[in-house]
Design a protein around this motif. Sequence first.
Motif, mmCIF file in Angstrom:
data_model
loop_
_atom_site.group_PDB
_atom_site.id
_atom_site.type_symbol
_atom_site.label_atom_id
_atom_site.label_comp_id
_atom_site.label_asym_id
_atom_site.label_seq_id
_atom_site.Cartn_x
_atom_site.Cartn_y
_atom_site.Cartn_z
ATOM 1 N N ALA A 250 -0.062 4.033 1.037
ATOM 2 C CA ALA A 250 -0.730 4.725 2.241
ATOM 3 C C ALA A 250 0.322 4.493 3.361
ATOM 4 N N SER A 251 0.421 5.222 4.446
ATOM 5 C CA SER A 251 1.026 4.710 5.852
ATOM 6 C C SER A 251 0.318 3.767 6.387
ATOM 7 N N TRP B 118 -0.612 3.338 9.395
ATOM 8 C CA TRP B 118 -1.709 4.052 10.256
ATOM 9 C C TRP B 118 -2.770 4.352 9.616
ATOM 10 N N SER B 119 -2.764 4.869 8.447
ATOM 11 C CA SER B 119 -3.829 5.192 7.478
ATOM 12 C C SER B 119 -4.512 4.017 6.897
ATOM 13 N N THR B 120 -3.562 2.927 6.534
ATOM 14 C CA THR B 120 -4.398 1.743 5.978
ATOM 15 C C THR B 120 -4.686 1.132 7.281
ATOM 16 N N TYR B 121 -4.633 0.893 8.267
ATOM 17 C CA TYR B 121 -5.306 0.256 9.267
ATOM 18 C C TYR B 121 -6.494 0.909 9.772
ATOM 19 N N LEU B 122 -6.778 2.234 9.901
ATOM 20 C CA LEU B 122 -7.768 2.989 10.132
ATOM 21 C C LEU B 122 -8.916 2.786 9.009
ATOM 22 N N HIS B 123 -8.301 2.756 7.607
ATOM 23 C CA HIS B 123 -9.181 2.521 6.580
ATOM 24 C C HIS B 123 -9.953 1.146 6.588
ATOM 25 N N THR B 124 -8.776 -0.051 7.082
ATOM 26 C CA THR B 124 -9.263 -1.283 7.249
ATOM 27 C C THR B 124 -10.168 -1.464 8.299
ATOM 28 N N SER C 181 1.081 -1.372 -0.034
ATOM 29 C CA SER C 181 -0.016 -0.046 -0.067
ATOM 30 C C SER C 181 0.982 1.189 -0.106
#
Length: 165
Positions: free
Chosen positions: A118-119, A121-127, A116
């Motif tokens: 994206a960072s 953290w960003s990927t985790y929040l989106h997931t 990804s």
Amino acid sequence: MRELPTTKKEHIIFGLMMCMGMVVVMMFFNLWHSGLLGKMSSLEILFQFVLCFIIAFLVESFIVGPVARKIAFSLPFDKSNKILGVLAMSFFMVMGMVLMMSIYGMISASLAHQPSSASVWSTYLHTIARNFSLALPYQLIILGPLVRYVFGRFIKGKGSVVPST
């Protein structure tokens, strides 16, 4: 409302049923979303399912379940109201499992070479947002009632499976 588990054995059976239903739907949803569903062989999907199921059941049994139970039943509501208890427990179980299993999903995607840009953290929040938006309604509307019905009918009410003559 059907009976809920009361013994350790019943809790394990109920947890296995709930975990199986959640893992099947969430795993296929995430494989589809990441574009891996059509690229993986049946054997790879089976391996992913078994691994995900084992991890999810262990996380649910030893981490999320006890914490969710403690939080849900520490809330100020009438504990004799089974519906409120089920809703509180379902919400905190889904929240905990989404938080934990989204990490598993990100690691799996990373190992499957799905980088990804994206960072983390960003990927985790989106997931989390994506998984929660499916997991909570699915749990409350479809799987929860279905598992409670099947559990109450075939596990708690073992004698009621065969009609009397």
